[in-house]
Design a protein around this motif. Sequence first.
Motif, mmCIF file in Angstrom:
data_model
loop_
_atom_site.group_PDB
_atom_site.id
_atom_site.type_symbol
_atom_site.label_atom_id
_atom_site.label_comp_id
_atom_site.label_asym_id
_atom_site.label_seq_id
_atom_site.Cartn_x
_atom_site.Cartn_y
_atom_site.Cartn_z
ATOM 1 N N TYR A 16 -11.932 -39.795 16.520
ATOM 2 C CA TYR A 16 -10.809 -38.954 16.101
ATOM 3 C C TYR A 16 -10.109 -39.515 14.868
ATOM 4 O O TYR A 16 -9.826 -38.786 13.912
ATOM 5 N N GLU A 17 -9.818 -40.807 14.877
ATOM 6 C CA GLU A 17 -9.137 -41.421 13.742
ATOM 7 C C GLU A 17 -10.109 -41.695 12.584
ATOM 8 O O GLU A 17 -9.773 -41.512 11.417
ATOM 9 N N ALA A 18 -11.321 -42.138 12.939
ATOM 10 C CA ALA A 18 -12.266 -42.587 11.915
ATOM 11 C C ALA A 18 -12.982 -41.436 11.219
ATOM 12 O O ALA A 18 -13.331 -41.546 10.030
ATOM 13 N N LEU A 19 -13.206 -40.330 11.921
ATOM 14 C CA LEU A 19 -14.030 -39.256 11.368
ATOM 15 C C LEU A 19 -13.301 -37.918 11.291
ATOM 16 O O LEU A 19 -13.200 -37.316 10.226
ATOM 17 N N ASP A 20 -12.796 -37.435 12.426
ATOM 18 C CA ASP A 20 -12.228 -36.086 12.464
ATOM 19 C C ASP A 20 -11.022 -35.935 11.535
ATOM 20 O O ASP A 20 -10.945 -34.977 10.759
ATOM 21 N N LYS A 21 -10.061 -36.835 11.633
ATOM 22 C CA LYS A 21 -8.842 -36.722 10.828
ATOM 23 C C LYS A 21 -9.152 -36.701 9.321
ATOM 24 O O LYS A 21 -8.723 -35.773 8.620
ATOM 25 N N PRO A 22 -9.865 -37.700 8.782
ATOM 26 C CA PRO A 22 -10.103 -37.663 7.333
ATOM 27 C C PRO A 22 -10.936 -36.471 6.880
ATOM 28 O O PRO A 22 -10.698 -35.909 5.801
ATOM 29 N N GLN A 23 -11.908 -36.052 7.707
ATOM 30 C CA GLN A 23 -12.722 -34.904 7.313
ATOM 31 C C GLN A 23 -11.910 -33.616 7.325
ATOM 32 O O GLN A 23 -12.093 -32.740 6.467
ATOM 33 N N PHE A 54 -29.207 -43.677 23.533
ATOM 34 C CA PHE A 54 -28.997 -42.532 22.646
ATOM 35 C C PHE A 54 -27.514 -42.193 22.620
ATOM 36 O O PHE A 54 -26.716 -42.661 23.440
ATOM 37 N N THR A 55 -27.170 -41.351 21.667
ATOM 38 C CA THR A 55 -25.847 -40.749 21.606
ATOM 39 C C THR A 55 -26.031 -39.299 21.195
ATOM 40 O O THR A 55 -27.137 -38.884 20.824
ATOM 41 N N ILE A 56 -24.965 -38.533 21.265
ATOM 42 C CA ILE A 56 -24.986 -37.156 20.773
ATOM 43 C C ILE A 56 -24.103 -37.091 19.540
ATOM 44 O O ILE A 56 -22.926 -37.451 19.579
ATOM 45 N N TYR A 57 -24.676 -36.649 18.448
ATOM 46 C CA TYR A 57 -23.976 -36.557 17.170
ATOM 47 C C TYR A 57 -23.389 -35.165 17.039
ATOM 48 O O TYR A 57 -24.113 -34.165 17.010
ATOM 49 N N LYS A 58 -22.077 -35.080 16.992
ATOM 50 C CA LYS A 58 -21.366 -33.824 16.763
ATOM 51 C C LYS A 58 -20.693 -33.973 15.404
ATOM 52 O O LYS A 58 -19.591 -34.502 15.297
ATOM 53 N N SER A 59 -21.372 -33.527 14.405
ATOM 54 C CA SER A 59 -20.995 -33.869 13.040
ATOM 55 C C SER A 59 -19.591 -33.391 12.674
ATOM 56 O O SER A 59 -19.298 -32.191 12.722
ATOM 57 N N PRO A 60 -18.714 -34.337 12.277
ATOM 58 C CA PRO A 60 -17.400 -33.928 11.770
ATOM 59 C C PRO A 60 -17.516 -33.220 10.430
ATOM 60 O O PRO A 60 -16.582 -32.561 9.994
ATOM 61 N N LEU A 61 -18.682 -33.336 9.788
ATOM 62 C CA LEU A 61 -18.918 -32.598 8.548
ATOM 63 C C LEU A 61 -19.034 -31.106 8.828
ATOM 64 O O LEU A 61 -18.923 -30.282 7.907
ATOM 65 N N ASP A 62 -19.279 -30.739 10.079
ATOM 66 C CA ASP A 62 -19.292 -29.340 10.504
ATOM 67 C C ASP A 62 -17.996 -28.973 11.216
ATOM 68 O O ASP A 62 -17.361 -27.973 10.898
ATOM 69 N N LEU A 63 -17.606 -29.776 12.194
ATOM 70 C CA LEU A 63 -16.472 -29.445 13.053
ATOM 71 C C LEU A 63 -15.151 -29.400 12.294
ATOM 72 O O LEU A 63 -14.444 -28.386 12.303
ATOM 73 N N ALA A 64 -14.793 -30.503 11.654
ATOM 74 C CA ALA A 64 -13.485 -30.572 10.982
ATOM 75 C C ALA A 64 -13.354 -29.539 9.857
ATOM 76 O O ALA A 64 -12.322 -28.858 9.768
ATOM 77 N N PRO A 65 -14.358 -29.387 8.984
ATOM 78 C CA PRO A 65 -14.230 -28.371 7.933
ATOM 79 C C PRO A 65 -14.122 -26.939 8.471
ATOM 80 O O PRO A 65 -13.414 -26.119 7.888
ATOM 81 N N THR A 66 -14.829 -26.642 9.563
ATOM 82 C CA THR A 66 -14.725 -25.299 10.135
ATOM 83 C C THR A 66 -13.327 -25.052 10.672
ATOM 84 O O THR A 66 -12.730 -23.994 10.452
ATOM 85 N N ALA A 67 -12.781 -26.043 11.376
ATOM 86 C CA ALA A 67 -11.415 -25.910 11.885
ATOM 87 C C ALA A 67 -10.413 -25.806 10.735
ATOM 88 O O ALA A 67 -9.465 -25.017 10.792
#
Length: 353
Positions: free
Chosen positions: A52-59, A273-286
């Motif tokens: 949230y702090e590292a990816l979502d907010k800045p994007q 493994f992990t699941i990648y939910k790209s903030p390059l998609d999520l944050a810009p769409t929001a």
Amino acid sequence: MNAMTRRAVIGAAVVSTALTLSACGQAGGGSESKGSSTKIGLLLPENKTARYEALDKPQFEKAVKRRCLDCEVVYNNAVSDVVKQKQQFDQLIADGVRVIALGSVDAAKSAGWVEEARAKGVKVVAYDRAIKGADAYVSHDNYKVGEFQGEALLAALGTKAATARIVMINGDEKDPNAALFKEGAHNALEGMVGKIAYEASGEWDPKVAGEKMAAAVSSVGKDKIDAVYSANDGMAGGIVTALENAGIKSIPVGGQDAEIAGIQRIVAGSQTFTIYKSPLDLAPTAAEFAVDMLLGVPIRAQTVTDGVPSKLLDPVVVDKTSIQSTVVKDGIYTSADICTRELKARCAELGIK
């Protein structure tokens, strides 16, 4: 389409474009206005999950600026405190903010806030977590996230899956996404594994998840756990520590969010493994939805979720073979971010550069 209709459509498009340019300014020369009408609120739920702090907010902030030079993002994190988040929400409204992107701590309680906001002419974009009655909702397909987690765990188990005993550490029950992750994972796992031997909520807290994992070891038995489903990477960190403390090694452990620590554990081999939910998609769409609402421009939703116009994005499974082609390629992390001194040799083996 007849000539009159065609002229009407073109005219509407021109008016919409003019409104956008007037309110936000074009690149290189926007208005100097910094009034409340150009402010967009962003409220995120917690900081235990690093994304949230590292990816979502800045994007989100970058995406708002790309669409609206004069717009200002007013940000707060609730640190998992629903009372604090309500205070933050009310303060935004008091300050004249007209659109709020809300990642809710408690979706059920937030539904009431949405009603209060609407009565005051404030619109709400539900960010990542669905909220009943919101004006829009942007997230990844969270049921699919859970399915992908379950399928990735099955793939990691291979021929052992049919007799495997699984521990499931789920997310916070106040988060509607956690229920979808759990449902999707169960759909993938049930009938395909020997049994789900232990299941509990880790509350999105690495410490709690570690404690639940230790309880699972005590309950099920050290030698009777074949894999662990963790609803996210933060909890996976606590789970891996608990497994190491119990002397349990080399069993599949899944996660979600593609956090840097999770990616590093995948490189090291302690997480599968992990699941990648790209903030390059999520944050810009929001951000796009929020700016459009601010300007009175119709949002471009793709579906409806519980009556709310929505856009649901596709998640991606990331394992040791796909780190380079996902989070590194997308610029989320560099090889220098991932490959600490201890991991350099392993990174080289995996082609992370």
